[in-house]
Design an enzyme around this catalytic site. Structure first.
Site, PDB file in Angstrom:
ATOM      1  CG  ASP A 235     -42.298  -0.258 -11.585  1.00  0.00           C
ATOM      2  OD1 ASP A 235     -41.839   0.014 -12.697  1.00  0.00           O
ATOM      3  OD2 ASP A 235     -43.311  -0.967 -11.437  1.00  0.00           O
TER       4      ASP A 235
ATOM      5  NE  ARG B   7      -7.799  -2.586  -5.388  1.00  0.00           N
ATOM      6  CZ  ARG B   7      -7.463  -1.762  -6.368  1.00  0.00           C
ATOM      7  NH1 ARG B   7      -7.377  -2.215  -7.582  1.00  0.00           N
ATOM      8  NH2 ARG B   7      -7.238  -0.499  -6.123  1.00  0.00           N
TER       9      ARG B   7
ATOM     10  CG  ASP C  78       1.990   1.998  -0.095  1.00  0.00           C
ATOM     11  OD1 ASP C  78       2.917   1.988  -0.926  1.00  0.00           O
ATOM     12  OD2 ASP C  78       0.832   1.608  -0.353  1.00  0.00           O
TER      13      ASP C  78
ATOM     14  N   GLY D 221       7.812   2.230   4.233  1.00  0.00           N
ATOM     15  CA  GLY D 221       8.745   1.114   4.231  1.00  0.00           C
ATOM     16  C   GLY D 221       8.453   0.180   3.075  1.00  0.00           C
ATOM     17  CG  ASP D 222      10.499  -2.923   0.041  1.00  0.00           C
ATOM     18  OD1 ASP D 222       9.655  -3.841   0.076  1.00  0.00           O
ATOM     19  OD2 ASP D 222      11.330  -2.797  -0.874  1.00  0.00           O
TER      20      ASP D 222
HETATM   21  N1  SAM Z   1      -4.298  -1.462  -0.831  1.00  0.00           N
HETATM   22  C1  SAM Z   1      -4.656  -0.433  -1.769  1.00  0.00           C
HETATM   23  C2  SAM Z   1      -6.018  -0.678  -2.377  1.00  0.00           C
HETATM   24  O1  SAM Z   1      -6.590  -1.743  -2.175  1.00  0.00           O
HETATM   25  O2  SAM Z   1      -6.504   0.211  -3.088  1.00  0.00           O
HETATM   26  C3  SAM Z   1      -3.619  -0.259  -2.848  1.00  0.00           C
HETATM   27  C4  SAM Z   1      -3.423  -1.438  -3.725  1.00  0.00           C
HETATM   28  S1  SAM Z   1      -2.200  -1.177  -4.947  1.00  0.00           S
HETATM   29  C5  SAM Z   1      -2.638  -2.280  -6.169  1.00  0.00           C
HETATM   30  C6  SAM Z   1      -0.764  -1.884  -4.230  1.00  0.00           C
HETATM   31  C7  SAM Z   1      -0.128  -1.025  -3.165  1.00  0.00           C
HETATM   32  O3  SAM Z   1       0.994  -1.715  -2.632  1.00  0.00           O
HETATM   33  C8  SAM Z   1       0.377   0.303  -3.688  1.00  0.00           C
HETATM   34  O4  SAM Z   1      -0.065   1.340  -2.863  1.00  0.00           O
HETATM   35  C9  SAM Z   1       1.859   0.139  -3.660  1.00  0.00           C
HETATM   36  O5  SAM Z   1       2.537   1.363  -3.490  1.00  0.00           O
HETATM   37  C10 SAM Z   1       2.050  -0.784  -2.484  1.00  0.00           C
HETATM   38  N2  SAM Z   1       3.342  -1.493  -2.556  1.00  0.00           N
HETATM   39  C11 SAM Z   1       3.896  -2.072  -3.632  1.00  0.00           C
HETATM   40  N3  SAM Z   1       5.083  -2.597  -3.318  1.00  0.00           N
HETATM   41  C12 SAM Z   1       5.276  -2.348  -2.011  1.00  0.00           C
HETATM   42  C13 SAM Z   1       6.326  -2.654  -1.109  1.00  0.00           C
HETATM   43  N4  SAM Z   1       7.401  -3.341  -1.522  1.00  0.00           N
HETATM   44  N5  SAM Z   1       6.192  -2.272   0.159  1.00  0.00           N
HETATM   45  C14 SAM Z   1       5.101  -1.576   0.577  1.00  0.00           C
HETATM   46  N6  SAM Z   1       4.081  -1.264  -0.234  1.00  0.00           N
HETATM   47  C15 SAM Z   1       4.170  -1.647  -1.513  1.00  0.00           C
END
Ligand code: SAM
Length: 631
Positions: free
Chosen positions: A88, A534, A491, A517-518
């Protein structure tokens, strides 16, 4: 072609659509559903006053339509149906429920009400499962509703009458048909377009998924019906359901004249406190238009109050207290949350006005919406995201003026921190903020992951690496959707060390690996498919350049990059939530589809496509070509 695999589950069942609406039939036909049409004889005269919310009225009508057909077929047919679908659709504006116009003047009244304004279209849907033994019918009803906001342009009298004379408005709720000529009246639609046409196909498919691929059990509102309305009570055929255009008599009874006559024959009823807004000045003609408070501005003026009321109710765990069937008086709630009775009562009344709670003589209780999304431990809880909005985004927005003047994020003002490295320094400076942030990410991605994972067919990939994959919520859906896929969630170390509490129980997650890792410095794991969900919108151009160059370097030809973001329209003024989010003062920015295409192509990705999912996040996919050329 069957787009929604779950629809195949219904192939062997006798499915009946309890509606004669050709639009609903066409939508379900296109989705590949096989069904019979048995128009309902349910007389749509439910007392709207007995429903707190307009969507409850639409859902109840949908349910009664379906139950009437189920019962009639059980009595008369050799084989009773397995599933009956009822629906509906209603339109609401300024506290009124608009159904079908009874004549041209009525159509004019309705369309003038909608003119230049945003209104809501609700479709209530009932999926009735039937089980018949010795002609005794047992039914189980699954109900839901979908709301779509539609904005009408400012239309001239001439255009309105031209449209009315076309005859199109007469058999349509609200007096217009968006799929045909009526489309030219509409400036924009927020939400499911097909819902406005008459059937929310996307939500329907999701409900079928929940039903046929359980769990989650508690994400669905189950109602057991012991008694079914008898056919005799509904002997008058509903004109809507018979597809008759000669609907004057029936519609006249459906349109309740509860107003003061100034509303013409529009059905007007109390449907929740905020829906009840009377015009501030009761006059007629031009004077009325001049002296009415502009509703768009009123909504903008009050929007922040509504947000904060919801934030505070979530923070005080009001919805947790009222979870399930709990009904409590203001005093009891106040005692539990350790707050004043008068303050609590105001908060509860505000939440009722916002349709998050229901209020009866017995006390306050959660709406279905609150139970599903605002209770902190519900399957699809948005509590984490709401707490992030309250504790992180709200303070930033209080410094919006400075952000606009300076063109910089305001972390230093809001939190006394410099945001050189947003994630390493500011976000994660304490365990509490870290977990709050992870909770927020987890709650958003849980609701959007399936649409992102299925926006493109990813079955050709064997390994994926979700960079900045946080709690692994997207990875969990990816491995469900693609049985041959292994996913590495990459992450920062201080995130990865806390992922354990976000892992599902009872689900095999052996194809998910967490690596810390970064992504700007450390080796990026090998994979066929890289994912940035994101992540890109957070960073300034130099960081994006560093990250995409690194991904491009490890990505071999034929491999791909999947980006999940809110994709802006090309004019960059919609959707509003994305435009507003860009005010939240990070160093990055939101992009349109063509900007993502350009960005990915710059780093050697080709065949870049965007899918607008209709959910919180959209998806962009590009494939690595043979040579990597950075312009
Ligand atoms: N991908 C997830 C989502 O869509 O919900 C999380 C998005 S969040 C906005 C950004 C993510 O990137 C976080 O988990 C953050 O810890 C990670 N992040 C930020 N800088 C980073 C880096 N230098 N190396 C790895 N991960 C990183």
């Amino acid at each position: 072609m069957v787009l929604c695999p779950v629809i195949q589950k219904l192939v062997s069942k006798r499915v009946v659509l309890a509606s004669a609406s050709p639009r609903r039939q066409e939508i379900l036909n296109c989705a590949g559903l096989r069904f019979e049409v048995v128009p309902s004889r349910f007389k749509e005269t439910l007392d709207k006053a007995s429903f707190a919310m307009p969507y409850e009225y639409a859902m109840e009508t949908a349910k009664q339509k379906a139950l009437e057909v189920a019962n009639r077929m059980n009595v008369k047919d050799f084989r009773s149906p397995d599933v009956v679908i009822g629906a509906d659709t209603i339109v609401t504006v300024d506290g009124l429920i608009l159904e079908k116009p009874v004549d041209k003047r009525d159509a004019y009244n309705m369309l003038s009400r909608l003119n230049g304004k945003v209104h809501s279209v609700f479709t209530g849907v009932a999926i009735v499962h039937c089980n018949s033994k010795d002609k005794q019918l047992e039914t189980e009803v699954f109900e839901f509703y979908e709301e779509t906001k539609v904005k009408f342009s400012d239309l001239s009298e001439e255009l309105l009458w031209e449209y009315i004379h076309s005859g199109e408005p007469m058999d349509k709720a609200g007096g217009y048909g968006i799929q045909a000529l009526g489309g030219m009246l509409v400036e924009y639609v927020h939400g499911d377009f097909l819902n406005v046409v008459g059937f929310p196909l996307n939500h329907f498919c999701k409900k079928l998924m929940e039903l046929y691929y359980p769990p989650p059990k508690d994400a669905i509102h189950h109602v057991k019906h012991d008694s079914i309305p008898s056919v005799e009570t509904f002997e008058v055929l509903s004109d809507e359901e018979c597809g008759s255009s000669n609907s004057t008599q029936q519609n006249a009874t459906r349109t309740s004249k509860l107003g003061d006559g100034a509303t013409g024959s529009l059905g007007k009823k109390e449907i929740g406190q905020h829906m009840l807004r009377e015009p501030m000045v009761k006059c007629s003609g031009d004077l009325e238009n001049l002296t009415k408070f502009p509703s768009t501005l009123l909504e903008l003026l009050d929007g922040f109050k509504a947000s904060k009321a919801m934030f505070v109710a979530c923070k005080l765990k009001v919805f947790d207290l009222l979870k399930g069937k709990a009904i409590l008086k203001a005093k009891d709630v106040a005692d539990h949350i350790n707050a004043s009775v008068c303050g609590t009562e105001r908060l509860l009344d505000s939440c009722t006005a916002l349709e998050l709670l229901k209020k009866t003589n017995q006390g306050y209780s959660n709406t279905e919406l609150a139970d599903k999304y605002l209770v902190s431990d519900s399957e699809y809880s948005l509590h984490g995201y709401i707490m992030h909005a309250n504790d992180h985004v709200w303070p930033l927005f209080t410094h919006l003026e400075s952000a606009v003047k300076e063109g910089k994020n305001q972390n230093h003002r809001a939190f006394g921190k410099k945001a050189q490295d947003l994630f390493q320094d500011s976000y994660y400076h304490s365990m509490e903020t870290k977990l709050r942030f992870m909770n927020a990410m987890h709650s958003i991605i849980k609701l959007t992951a399936r649409d992102v994972a299925t926006a493109f067919d990813l079955s050709r990939f064997r390994s994926a690496c979700d960079l900045g994959g946080c709690t692994g919520a997207l990875a969990q859906v990816l491995i469900q959707e693609y049985p041959n896929l292994k996913v590495t969630v990459f992450d920062l170390p201080n995130v990865i060390e806390n992922v354990a509490c976000f892992q599902p129980t009872g689900q095999d997650t052996s194809r998910i690996t967490f690596t810390s890792g970064d992504f700007f410095k450390d080796n990026i794991p090998e994979a066929d498919l890289y994912i940035l969900s994101r992540v890109l919108h957070d960073w300034p151009d130099d960081k994006i350049d560093a990250l995409l160059s690194r991904i491009s370097d490890v990505c071999t030809p034929g491999c791909a990059l999947l980006v999940a973001e809110i994709v802006l329209g090309e004019e960059k003024i919609d959707p509003p939530r994305a435009v507003l989010q860009s005010l939240s003062m990070t160093e990055g920015k939101q992009r349109s589809s063509s900007e993502y295409k350009q960005l990915l192509e710059k780093y050697g990705f080709t065949q870049v496509q965007t899918k607008i999912t209709g959910n919180f996040l959209d998806a962009i996919l590009g494939f690595k070509k043979t040579t990597h050329i950075v312009n």
